[in-house]
Design an enzyme around this catalytic site. Structure first.
Site, PDB file in Angstrom:
ATOM      1  N   SER A  41       0.822  -1.205   0.000  1.00  0.00           N
ATOM      2  CA  SER A  41       0.000   0.000   0.000  1.00  0.00           C
ATOM      3  C   SER A  41       0.860   1.261   0.000  1.00  0.00           C
ATOM      4  O   SER A  41       0.603   2.210  -0.750  1.00  0.00           O
ATOM      5  CB  SER A  41      -0.920  -0.011   1.229  1.00  0.00           C
ATOM      6  OG  SER A  41      -1.732   1.146   1.262  1.00  0.00           O
TER       7      SER A  41
ATOM      8  N   ARG B 270       1.165   8.863   6.149  1.00  0.00           N
ATOM      9  CA  ARG B 270       0.167   8.188   6.989  1.00  0.00           C
ATOM     10  C   ARG B 270      -1.211   8.796   6.813  1.00  0.00           C
ATOM     11  O   ARG B 270      -2.225   8.094   6.849  1.00  0.00           O
ATOM     12  CB  ARG B 270       0.587   8.218   8.460  1.00  0.00           C
ATOM     13  CG  ARG B 270       1.692   7.234   8.738  1.00  0.00           C
ATOM     14  CD  ARG B 270       1.708   6.727  10.157  1.00  0.00           C
ATOM     15  NE  ARG B 270       2.602   5.584  10.235  1.00  0.00           N
ATOM     16  CZ  ARG B 270       2.228   4.324  10.100  1.00  0.00           C
ATOM     17  NH1 ARG B 270       0.956   4.040   9.897  1.00  0.00           N
ATOM     18  NH2 ARG B 270       3.100   3.343  10.168  1.00  0.00           N
TER      19      ARG B 270
ATOM     20  N   HIS C  64      -2.402   7.449   3.549  1.00  0.00           N
ATOM     21  CA  HIS C  64      -2.710   6.029   3.718  1.00  0.00           C
ATOM     22  C   HIS C  64      -4.050   5.842   4.421  1.00  0.00           C
ATOM     23  O   HIS C  64      -4.831   4.934   4.077  1.00  0.00           O
ATOM     24  CB  HIS C  64      -1.594   5.361   4.527  1.00  0.00           C
ATOM     25  CG  HIS C  64      -1.718   3.879   4.617  1.00  0.00           C
ATOM     26  ND1 HIS C  64      -2.194   3.247   5.745  1.00  0.00           N
ATOM     27  CD2 HIS C  64      -1.443   2.900   3.724  1.00  0.00           C
ATOM     28  CE1 HIS C  64      -2.197   1.939   5.551  1.00  0.00           C
ATOM     29  NE2 HIS C  64      -1.744   1.694   4.342  1.00  0.00           N
TER      30      HIS C  64
END
Length: 213
Positions: free
Chosen positions: A11, A39, A42
């Site tokens: 990912s 992050r 994500h």
């Protein structure tokens, strides 16, 4: 060093490739700023945070990361944010009956009252993570001289007060240099938790990860 599952590795490889394609300038961001961006992307699958996020200087993020490693308290506005912070317990008083009592007595929202209770429990030098309630962020801004936060991650989501509270955070003389925010109304619990997780999980080896993708 944290063990990373193969799915998570894949990912991150995909998101880094897409960021490099759409926002190549992000590759030159300092290591901790990149970690926060990655992050957040994500958690949201939203590459546009590369243009929407507003981050403090790298030394401020480094100071916060070091303080967190040393046990600095984390204050969360709601339970969803607290639950998303996976490496540490966060102080969150949104379900505390005293928050409802304080809100009624003071004529403020329960979220603002909960943050007030949590701030007094945590004391100075805490990292504040607001992902849901603009009124909690306004409470923090109004009483920042009392609460004295080390870092404020202000990413509440919504159409009422979210954009305004984040703009007020960036405009505040004492907090703007210690604030993670974004310009739009988007954000949310998962995104706010992701931003603090980036600091909690950061390892020096991650500085070279971007260049390897």
């Amino acid at each position: 060093m944290r063990s990373v599952h193969a799915i998570e590795q894949e990912s991150y490889a995909i998101l880094r490739a897409r960021l490099a394609d759409r926002f190549p300038a992000a590759a030159s961001w300092p290591a901790l700023a990149r970690a926060v961006l990655e992050r957040v992307v994500h958690a949201s699958a939203d590459l546009d945070y590369a243009e929407d996020l507003v981050l403090p200087p790298e030394p401020v993020l480094a100071e916060a990361a070091a303080a967190l490693r040393s046990g600095a308290p984390i204050v969360a506005d709601v339970a969803m944010v607290a639950a998303g912070i996976t490496r540490r317990e966060a102080v969150c008083r949104i379900t505390d009956p005293h928050a409802a009592e304080l809100a009624a007595a003071e004529g403020i929202t329960r979220s603002a009252a909960a943050l007030r209770l949590a701030a007094r429990e945590a004391g100075p030098g805490a990292v504040y993570v607001v992902g849901c309630a603009p009124t909690a962020l306004f409470e923090l801004i109004e009483h920042c001289d009392e609460y004295r936060p080390l870092l404020v991650i202000g990413l509440p989501v919504g159409f009422v007060g979210a954009t305004e509270s984040k703009a007020a955070l960036r405009a505040h003389e004492g907090l703007s240099a210690r604030a993670v925010s974004n310009r739009s109304g988007k954000g949310g619990s998962a995104v706010a938790a992701a931003a603090v997780n980036a600091l909690l999980y950061f390892e020096s080896s991650s500085e070279s990860e971007w260049s390897r993708t």
